[in-house]
Design a protein around this motif. Structure first.
Motif, PDB file in Angstrom:
ATOM      1  N   LEU A 195       0.709  -1.111   0.094  1.00  0.00           N
ATOM      2  CA  LEU A 195      -0.006   0.039  -0.095  1.00  0.00           C
ATOM      3  C   LEU A 195       0.912   1.179   0.202  1.00  0.00           C
ATOM      4  CD1 LEU A 195      -2.667  -1.293   2.469  1.00  0.00           C
ATOM      5  CD2 LEU A 195      -3.060  -0.601   0.302  1.00  0.00           C
ATOM      6  N   ARG A 196       1.928   1.170   0.959  1.00  0.00           N
ATOM      7  CA  ARG A 196       2.873   2.339   0.792  1.00  0.00           C
ATOM      8  C   ARG A 196       3.243   2.529  -0.787  1.00  0.00           C
ATOM      9  NH1 ARG A 196       5.918   5.001   4.805  1.00  0.00           N
ATOM     10  NH2 ARG A 196       8.104   5.567   4.104  1.00  0.00           N
ATOM     11  N   ALA A 197       3.687   1.439  -1.352  1.00  0.00           N
ATOM     12  CA  ALA A 197       4.147   1.741  -2.784  1.00  0.00           C
ATOM     13  C   ALA A 197       3.109   2.454  -3.684  1.00  0.00           C
ATOM     14  CB  ALA A 197       4.456   0.471  -3.210  1.00  0.00           C
ATOM     15  N   MET A 198       1.894   2.553  -3.270  1.00  0.00           N
ATOM     16  CA  MET A 198       0.776   3.074  -4.017  1.00  0.00           C
ATOM     17  C   MET A 198       0.400   4.428  -3.485  1.00  0.00           C
ATOM     18  SD  MET A 198      -1.603  -0.458  -3.978  1.00  0.00           S
ATOM     19  CE  MET A 198      -2.913   0.283  -4.877  1.00  0.00           C
ATOM     20  N   GLY A 199       1.079   5.035  -2.382  1.00  0.00           N
ATOM     21  CA  GLY A 199       0.902   5.937  -1.631  1.00  0.00           C
ATOM     22  C   GLY A 199      -0.245   6.043  -0.792  1.00  0.00           C
ATOM     23  N   LEU A 200      -0.562   4.816  -0.245  1.00  0.00           N
ATOM     24  CA  LEU A 200      -1.931   4.529   0.621  1.00  0.00           C
ATOM     25  C   LEU A 200      -1.356   4.091   2.027  1.00  0.00           C
ATOM     26  CD1 LEU A 200      -4.065   2.753  -2.036  1.00  0.00           C
ATOM     27  CD2 LEU A 200      -4.098   5.145  -1.362  1.00  0.00           C
ATOM     28  N   ASP A 201      -2.343   4.237   2.941  1.00  0.00           N
ATOM     29  CA  ASP A 201      -1.941   3.566   4.226  1.00  0.00           C
ATOM     30  C   ASP A 201      -2.947   2.369   4.524  1.00  0.00           C
ATOM     31  OD1 ASP A 201      -0.194   5.608   4.948  1.00  0.00           O
ATOM     32  OD2 ASP A 201      -1.873   7.045   5.324  1.00  0.00           O
ATOM     33  N   GLY A 202      -2.413   1.293   5.213  1.00  0.00           N
ATOM     34  CA  GLY A 202      -3.228   0.304   5.843  1.00  0.00           C
ATOM     35  C   GLY A 202      -4.328   0.550   6.727  1.00  0.00           C
ATOM     36  N   VAL A 203      -5.258  -0.234   6.647  1.00  0.00           N
ATOM     37  CA  VAL A 203      -6.264   0.004   7.762  1.00  0.00           C
ATOM     38  C   VAL A 203      -6.130  -0.838   8.932  1.00  0.00           C
ATOM     39  CG1 VAL A 203      -8.971  -0.279   8.012  1.00  0.00           C
ATOM     40  CG2 VAL A 203      -8.229   0.374   5.808  1.00  0.00           C
ATOM     41  N   GLY A 204      -6.297  -0.146  10.069  1.00  0.00           N
ATOM     42  CA  GLY A 204      -6.331  -0.892  11.451  1.00  0.00           C
ATOM     43  C   GLY A 204      -5.964   0.321  12.373  1.00  0.00           C
ATOM     44  N   THR A 205      -6.089   0.153  13.664  1.00  0.00           N
ATOM     45  CA  THR A 205      -6.024   0.751  14.911  1.00  0.00           C
ATOM     46  C   THR A 205      -5.175   0.147  15.784  1.00  0.00           C
ATOM     47  OG1 THR A 205      -7.803  -0.107  16.253  1.00  0.00           O
ATOM     48  CG2 THR A 205      -8.436   1.759  14.765  1.00  0.00           C
ATOM     49  N   GLY A 206      -4.198   0.912  16.628  1.00  0.00           N
ATOM     50  CA  GLY A 206      -3.383   0.391  17.477  1.00  0.00           C
ATOM     51  C   GLY A 206      -2.268  -0.568  17.172  1.00  0.00           C
ATOM     52  N   GLN A 207      -2.011  -0.231  15.668  1.00  0.00           N
ATOM     53  CA  GLN A 207      -0.763  -0.646  15.176  1.00  0.00           C
ATOM     54  C   GLN A 207       0.427   0.316  14.867  1.00  0.00           C
ATOM     55  OE1 GLN A 207      -1.716  -3.219  12.051  1.00  0.00           O
ATOM     56  NE2 GLN A 207      -3.827  -3.616  12.854  1.00  0.00           N
ATOM     57  N   SER A 208       1.523   0.064  15.824  1.00  0.00           N
ATOM     58  CA  SER A 208       2.458   1.272  15.643  1.00  0.00           C
ATOM     59  C   SER A 208       3.063   1.483  14.097  1.00  0.00           C
ATOM     60  CB  SER A 208       3.637   0.764  16.304  1.00  0.00           C
ATOM     61  OG  SER A 208       3.496   0.929  17.796  1.00  0.00           O
ATOM     62  N   LEU A 209       3.051   0.397  13.490  1.00  0.00           N
ATOM     63  CA  LEU A 209       3.898   0.568  11.985  1.00  0.00           C
ATOM     64  C   LEU A 209       2.682   1.447  11.343  1.00  0.00           C
ATOM     65  CD1 LEU A 209       5.642  -0.100   9.788  1.00  0.00           C
ATOM     66  CD2 LEU A 209       4.470  -2.045   9.328  1.00  0.00           C
ATOM     67  N   LEU A 210       1.459   1.191  11.282  1.00  0.00           N
ATOM     68  CA  LEU A 210       0.395   1.987  10.466  1.00  0.00           C
ATOM     69  C   LEU A 210       0.473   3.464  10.819  1.00  0.00           C
ATOM     70  CD1 LEU A 210      -2.717  -0.330  10.449  1.00  0.00           C
ATOM     71  CD2 LEU A 210      -0.696  -0.414   9.188  1.00  0.00           C
ATOM     72  N   HIS A 211       1.057   3.817  11.941  1.00  0.00           N
ATOM     73  CA  HIS A 211       0.987   5.396  12.255  1.00  0.00           C
ATOM     74  C   HIS A 211       2.209   6.031  12.093  1.00  0.00           C
ATOM     75  CE1 HIS A 211      -3.032   5.079  13.936  1.00  0.00           C
ATOM     76  NE2 HIS A 211      -2.678   4.041  14.520  1.00  0.00           N
ATOM     77  N   ALA A 212       3.400   5.014  12.281  1.00  0.00           N
ATOM     78  CA  ALA A 212       4.726   5.723  12.312  1.00  0.00           C
ATOM     79  C   ALA A 212       4.958   5.693  10.880  1.00  0.00           C
ATOM     80  CB  ALA A 212       5.799   5.024  12.988  1.00  0.00           C
ATOM     81  N   GLY A 213       4.625   4.771  10.128  1.00  0.00           N
ATOM     82  CA  GLY A 213       5.293   4.664   8.619  1.00  0.00           C
ATOM     83  C   GLY A 213       4.034   4.940   7.549  1.00  0.00           C
ATOM     84  N   ARG A 214       3.474   6.113   7.671  1.00  0.00           N
ATOM     85  CA  ARG A 214       2.396   6.492   6.877  1.00  0.00           C
ATOM     86  C   ARG A 214       2.871   6.590   5.485  1.00  0.00           C
ATOM     87  NH1 ARG A 214      -2.459   6.633   8.483  1.00  0.00           N
ATOM     88  NH2 ARG A 214      -2.922   6.957  10.746  1.00  0.00           N
ATOM     89  N   ALA A 215       2.156   6.367   4.477  1.00  0.00           N
ATOM     90  CA  ALA A 215       2.601   6.532   3.038  1.00  0.00           C
ATOM     91  C   ALA A 215       2.641   8.083   2.851  1.00  0.00           C
ATOM     92  CB  ALA A 215       1.710   6.019   2.319  1.00  0.00           C
TER      93      ALA A 215
END
Length: 253
Positions: free
Chosen positions: A230-250
């Motif tokens: 998703l990051r390669a597409m400039g998008l973020d994954g869906v989910g809460t409470g996951q450090s990676l999804l917040h720290a690694g926003r596309a």
């Protein structure tokens, strides 16, 4: 005179996009991958050919054969995905750093506009989070787990603790309770983060509670694969409470 309809859309201009997913023949967690996926993204999945080999180093090597990966990649190109993801942890680390890079090159050469692998995505995620010391929980036999430790060492990531369930098959049948127990068995203050390996291991629902309990990022094979694609597409994954999804926003596309 025709009546003009007024219909509310979430976003009428939202473009539908896709991720091609190359998975092992025994992959059983399609639904888990979809849970990270935004509404405007579809997954185009294909399985690699069936092998009778149990989950050992030999099986991982077979799953990473370039001819097999090339054919599977071409199978998912018809709907024109933005990126192709090789969703197999062991198959992408068994050949070390060079082997993982060859897998990416194989997919791109086969026509993928962009490509990633589970183990390459893990390295990307660890770099994003600044993790240098990692604890690893796996469903594998020791020989396979050791290959993962060696792969990470090539990138300067130190495995401070690791343990595997010693399974040779039926990994998708492992319960969340068993996943939590093995994570607890390898957690150590030295670890900056925890990684749960194998795309056939269910993990989506345990990431948030484990992060709360351990007080550190918890990464999983399916999570990093979807995050990277998703990051390669400039998008973020869906989910809460996951450090990676917040720290690694596309980055913005």
């Amino acid at each position: 005179m025709p009546t003009e309809l007024s219909v509310a859309f979430v976003d009428a201009d939202l473009t539908q996009r896709g991720i091609g997913v190359v998975a092992p023949f025994d992959f059983a967690l399609d639904r888990e991958l979809w849970r990270w996926t935004p509404d405007n993204v579809s997954l185009y999945l294909t399985r690699m050919p069936f092998f009778t080999t149990p989950v050992t180093v030999d099986m991982a090597v077979t799953l990473s054969e370039r001819g097999v990966v090339r054919r599977a990649t071409r199978d998912v190109l018809s709907p024109q995905p933005d990126v192709v993801a090789y969703a197999c942890a062991s198959g992408s680390f068994v050949g070390g750093m060079l082997g993982e890079r060859l897998l990416v090159r194989t997919m791109v050469d086969a026509g993928a506009p962009s490509a990633c692998t589970t183990s390459g995505a893990l390295v990307e995620a660890l770099g994003t989070l600044g993790v240098r010391n990692l604890a690893i929980a796996t469903p594998y036999v020791e020989e396979v787990t050791s290959r993962q430790v060696g792969f990470l060492a090539e990138y300067g990531v130190r495995t401070v603790a690791s343990s595997g369930l010693g399974l040779l098959g039926n990994i998708w049948r492992v319960s969340y309770r068993e996943v939590v127990d093995i994570v607890a068995s390898v957690d150590t203050p030295e670890a900056d983060a925890m990684y749960i390996s194998c795309t056939n291991l269910p993990t989506y629902d345990v990431i948030e509670p484990l992060e709360q309990a351990l007080g550190k990022p918890v990464l999983t094979a399916n999570q990093v694969t979807m995050w990277s694609a998703l990051r390669a597409m400039g998008l973020d994954g869906v989910g809460t409470g996951q450090s990676l999804l917040h720290a690694g926003r596309a980055p913005a596309a």
